[in-house]
Write a protein that holds these residues in place. Structure first.
Motif, short mmCIF file in Angstrom:
data_model
loop_
_atom_site.label_atom_id
_atom_site.label_comp_id
_atom_site.label_asym_id
_atom_site.label_seq_id
_atom_site.Cartn_x
_atom_site.Cartn_y
_atom_site.Cartn_z
N ARG A 117 0.94 -0.89 -0.16
CA ARG A 117 -0.12 0.27 -0.15
C ARG A 117 0.86 0.96 0.24
O ARG A 117 0.75 2.49 -0.91
N ALA A 118 1.62 1.24 1.07
CA ALA A 118 2.54 2.12 1.11
C ALA A 118 3.32 2.81 -0.52
O ALA A 118 3.96 3.71 -0.67
N HIS A 119 4.08 1.89 -0.68
CA HIS A 119 4.81 1.74 -2.14
C HIS A 119 3.42 1.84 -3.36
O HIS A 119 3.87 3.43 -3.94
N ALA A 120 2.70 1.85 -3.33
CA ALA A 120 1.80 2.06 -3.93
C ALA A 120 1.54 3.51 -4.08
O ALA A 120 0.74 4.61 -4.73
N ALA A 121 1.86 4.16 -2.44
CA ALA A 121 0.46 5.55 -2.73
C ALA A 121 2.07 6.12 -2.90
O ALA A 121 1.58 7.03 -3.72
N LEU A 122 3.09 6.05 -2.89
CA LEU A 122 4.32 6.99 -3.63
C LEU A 122 4.31 7.25 -5.64
O LEU A 122 4.53 7.93 -5.68
N ALA A 123 3.77 6.06 -5.71
CA ALA A 123 3.66 5.88 -7.52
C ALA A 123 2.55 6.42 -7.46
O ALA A 123 2.46 6.28 -8.76
N GLY B 39 1.39 9.14 -6.56
CA GLY B 39 2.02 10.53 -5.99
C GLY B 39 1.01 11.23 -4.64
O GLY B 39 0.64 12.13 -4.77
N LEU B 40 0.19 10.32 -3.68
CA LEU B 40 -0.33 10.59 -2.88
C LEU B 40 1.04 11.18 -1.84
O LEU B 40 -0.04 11.87 -0.97
N ILE B 41 2.05 10.29 -1.44
CA ILE B 41 2.91 10.40 -0.65
C ILE B 41 3.98 10.58 -1.38
O ILE B 41 4.51 10.75 -2.67
N THR B 42 4.92 11.62 -0.95
CA THR B 42 5.47 12.24 -1.96
C THR B 42 7.52 11.07 -1.02
O THR B 42 8.75 11.05 -1.07
N HIS B 43 6.88 10.98 0.31
CA HIS B 43 7.60 9.66 0.81
C HIS B 43 7.13 9.03 1.84
O HIS B 43 6.25 8.74 2.12
N LEU B 44 7.74 7.67 2.02
CA LEU B 44 7.15 6.25 2.44
C LEU B 44 6.59 6.34 3.56
O LEU B 44 5.81 5.99 4.36
N ASP B 45 7.29 7.51 4.73
CA ASP B 45 6.86 7.33 6.10
C ASP B 45 5.70 7.74 5.91
O ASP B 45 4.92 8.26 6.65
#
Length: 416
Positions: free
Chosen positions: A251-257, A259-265
């Motif tokens: 989920r976190a890596h998809a969020a990054l891909a 563009g929903l977040i700019t960093h995994l944290d």
């Protein structure tokens, strides 16, 4: 020791969720605007943050489906009756000090409750309602800035709550409420520019994935690629810490891909979106209530997680994402559906509690122009809703003294 403050509130079930609904004007003046005071108040109502993860000292039920709040007000937008703001309340706060409310998305299940609440609470003028029949309630969803339509049954001038419609995941029948999600995409339908991607997740591998933004941002992966069957129940997933960590990493890596977040944290404080779902071809299975579901009666199996746990049924907004993806040729969902490539406007999928039929209308005037021209015009599903309790909720007054620095990570961007 000062007395508790009383706030008018309604506790409702909507679809397979339940939450506490407020009229905006009934909130204390300090909480009628976005910010740490509003967040602190609503978290206290639900009973968060709770290091014991039980929400004993609040109205939450210690699951994502029952840790929800909604704020409703009359709308000043043309052709809309009410505005609806949704907050997903964290339970234990995780690694975020003091917990948080995620304002990043909608709750499709509670939408049915919002329509009924608007009538019950006097936000809809009585003279615009039929004495008997269906009332069309147009709702502005403030989180995603989209229009929702609720077809609300009215009997003798009042909301009809009771009926014989059974919704898998809800134990008792109620009146059927159709909910339309109009143009349910916020931003770009496929944020990566592809209907299918290779999503690289450390310690998991490279996964075939569809990342779509319809209803709610969602990443779909195949059950087989992550070592699952696609017919798992809550007990199979939620008791497996390693599996939950794997799915959260996806989920976190998809969020990054996406563009929903700019960093995994940042995924730690954005737990409501995106959703992660794993899918499989239609298979026979037994639901959590012991009912047999036959592969011949469904188009595919879908399991989705909400706030780090496998959902007991299916989130309404995730169902919109499923319907939208099924209607677009080449997506992972479409490829796994029975009748692959049909771009069906209606499918039935199996979830842990049973089955759900959903529909979506998608179009691409000229497929040669590319994936960016795909549009979802509308998605529709049936829900039900019922008032469980109404009156006042009590909270300690010190929540109104929340310091300006509290909960700043995710205090919301609502304009309600």
């Amino acid at each position: 020791m000062s007395k508790q403050i009383s706030i008018s509130a309604t506790y409702m079930r909507g679809g397979t969720s339940k939450g506490v609904l407020f009229r905006l004007d009934d909130l204390p003046i300090e909480a009628q605007v976005p910010g740490p005071v509003r967040d602190a108040l609503l978290m206290r109502v639900i009973g968060s943050p709770d290091p014991y993860s039980k929400q004993i000292d609040g109205l939450g039920g210690a699951t994502s489906s029952t840790s929800k709040v909604a704020i409703v007000s009359k709308s000043d937008r043309d052709d809309h009756q009410v505005d609806y703001l949704f907050g997903q309340v964290s339970i234990d706060g995780g690694s975020v000090k003091g917990g948080f409310i995620d304002w990043s998305g909608n709750c499709g299940n509670l939408t049915a409750a919002v329509g009924a609440f608007a009538v019950h609470s006097g936000l809809i003028e009585q003279d615009v309602l039929p004495n008997n029949g269906k009332a069309l309630i147009k709702i502005w969803q403030a989180n995603i800035e989209k229009t929702l339509q609720v077809h609300l049954p009215i009997c003798e001038g009042e909301v009809q709550e009771l009926g014989d419609f059974m919704l898998d995941g809800v134990a008792f029948p109620a009146a059927e409420i159709a909910v339309d999600f109009l143009e349910p995409t916020s931003g770009v339908l496929f944020p990566t520019g592809n209907v299918m991607d290779d999503l690289e997740v450390p310690d998991v591998g490279v996964l075939s994935a569809t990342m779509i933004n319809a209803g709610i941002p969602t990443v779909f992966v195949t059950a087989e690629e992550i070592g699952l069957t696609g017919v798992e129940l809550q007990s199979d997933i939620n008791s497996d810490t390693a599996r939950l960590e794997q799915l959260e990493s996806i989920r976190a890596h998809a969020a990054l891909a996406m563009g929903l977040i700019t960093h995994l944290d940042e995924a730690k404080i954005r737990q409501h979106t995106p959703k992660v779902a794993f899918v499989s071809k239609a298979k026979d299975y037994v639901t959590s209530s012991g009912t047999e579901v036959h592969a011949a009666d469904i188009d595919l199996n879908v399991r989705a997680l909400s706030m780090g746990q496998l959902h007991h049924a299916m989130m309404g907004t995730a169902a919109v994402a499923i319907a939208s993806a099924a209607a677009i040729e080449g997506t992972l969902v479409n490829r796994l559906c029975s009748g692959e490539g049909n771009q069906s406007q209606s499918i039935t999928f199996g979830h842990p509690s049973g089955c759900l039929k959903v529909g979506a209308i998608a179009c691409n005037p000229d497929a040669k122009q590319g994936v960016e021209h795909w549009k979802v015009k509308q998605a529709t599903m049936s829900r039900s809703a019922r008032i469980l309790m109404q009156g006042v909720v009590k909270v300690p007054p010190r929540v109104l003294l929340a310091e300006s620095g509290d909960n700043q990570e995710n205090s919301g961007a609502s304009h309600v």
